[in-house]
Design an enzyme around this catalytic site. Structure first.
Site, mmCIF file in Angstrom:
data_model
loop_
_atom_site.group_PDB
_atom_site.id
_atom_site.type_symbol
_atom_site.label_atom_id
_atom_site.label_comp_id
_atom_site.label_asym_id
_atom_site.label_seq_id
_atom_site.Cartn_x
_atom_site.Cartn_y
_atom_site.Cartn_z
ATOM 1 N N CYS A 99 0.990 -1.337 -0.448
ATOM 2 C CA CYS A 99 0.166 0.523 0.665
ATOM 3 C C CYS A 99 0.818 1.072 -0.203
ATOM 4 C CB CYS A 99 -0.681 0.382 1.702
ATOM 5 S SG CYS A 99 -1.951 1.638 1.211
ATOM 6 N N CYS A 250 -5.500 6.475 -3.085
ATOM 7 C CA CYS A 250 -4.977 4.674 -2.889
ATOM 8 C C CYS A 250 -3.465 5.356 -3.452
ATOM 9 C CB CYS A 250 -5.536 3.792 -3.821
ATOM 10 S SG CYS A 250 -4.856 1.868 -4.093
#
Length: 309
Positions: A99, A250
């Site tokens: 991530c 994101c």
């Protein structure tokens, strides 16, 4: 009254210290496990990330020494300086490779907990399931070398540079898309204007055909007009993350979105500004020995610390 499903899972974690942090609105529960002894089930992770009966987050990150995990020990053989491993789980408890926002928050958490020391301009190697990521501290946050980007379905791309179709999400017709790997999978769809971007319904997962082997995150992107201003490419993005739903940001998705738009535009710029609902992140493309790398930059914030009751 029926007991919320999070209850039994959280009761087993009573006394566990945690922190809450975010990077451009992409938020995480963070747990320090310096001895590598904390075991979290998928149900416990989902309970912690539940926004009504838990702490609430897009995912959970456990900070654990790389030597305590098989994946971490493999990385240490090549990068002995990657002392800490980012054990990242999606909000539904499923394991994820990486991530981009999370790794910035992870390093900020290590510093906050006194587990690492990083001066401005210095770098720290972090182990992840997508390999070692090198994070540098900047004046306004952190900069991460995300490694090389690649096409997931390179052999299937058509003359338009697309390799898949995306349905749902409020789209009237299936849209052509391009799937890109940033160590985790992404499928990027270009839209014509902000009105279409704002009208998307991302509470359910868009359908992707063909879908990458481990599922995919889906980014919907609107290029700016003009696309490049003062040498910087610009785009706006919304994203549906696998195992989570729509998120405010994101990091790996911003990298994939910039890579796709840049590819479609014929390499229009090397530096990009990506606007997400939670703020702005920077993306830069640079040469690497193993292909073109992507660098992600943005803020990281710890907003709370506590102990589970």
């Amino acid at each position: 009254m029926t007991q919320p499903p999070a209850g039994p899972h959280l009761a087993a974690l009573s006394g566990l210290p945690f922190a809450k942090g975010h990077g451009t609105g992409n938020d995480f529960v963070l747990v320090a496990d310096a001895d590598g002894i904390i075991e979290l089930s998928a149900g416990q992770v989902a309970a912690l990330c539940d926004r009504h009966a838990g702490i609430g987050a897009d995912g959970l990150i456990r900070a654990v020494p790389s030597r305590c995990l098989a994946e971490g020990r493999d990385l240490l053989a090549e990068r002995p300086d990657a002392e800490w491993f980012m054990d990242y789980r999606n909000a539904d408890g499923s394991v994820s490779e990486m991530c981009g926002n999370g790794v910035r928050v992870f390093v900020h958490f290590l510093i906050d907990q006194g587990l690492a020391d990083l001066a401005e301009g210095a770098e720290l190697a972090i182990g992840t399931r997508a390999g070692v990521k090198v994070v540098a501290r900047t004046a306004h946050g952190y900069r991460v070398d995300m490694g090389p980007w690649t096409f997931i379905h390179a052999a299937d791309a058509d003359a338009r540079g697309t390799d898949s179709l995306v349905r749902g999400g409020g789209l009237e017709v299936p849209r052509p898309a391009l799937s890109i790997s940033m160590g985790n999978p992404h499928t990027v769809v270009a839209l014509a204007d902000h009105a279409k971007l704002e009208s998307l319904q991302l509470h359910t997962a868009p359908e992707v055909e063909p879908v990458p082997a481990n599922g995919t995150n889906v980014e919907f992107v609107v290029p700016a007009e003009p696309l490049v201003h003062d040498g910087v490419g610009r785009l706006a993005m919304r994203v549906h993350e696998r195992g989570v739903g729509e998120t405010q940001s994101c990091g790996t998705g911003a990298c994939a979105a910039a890579a796709a738009i840049r590819f479609w535009a014929g390499g229009a710029a090397d530096t990009w500004r990506v606007e997400v609902p939670g703020g702005v992140v920077g993306v830069r493309f640079l040469a690497g020995n193993d292909g073109e790398h992507v660098e992600l930059s943005g803020p990281a914030v710890i907003v709370a610390r506590g102990v589970l009751a």
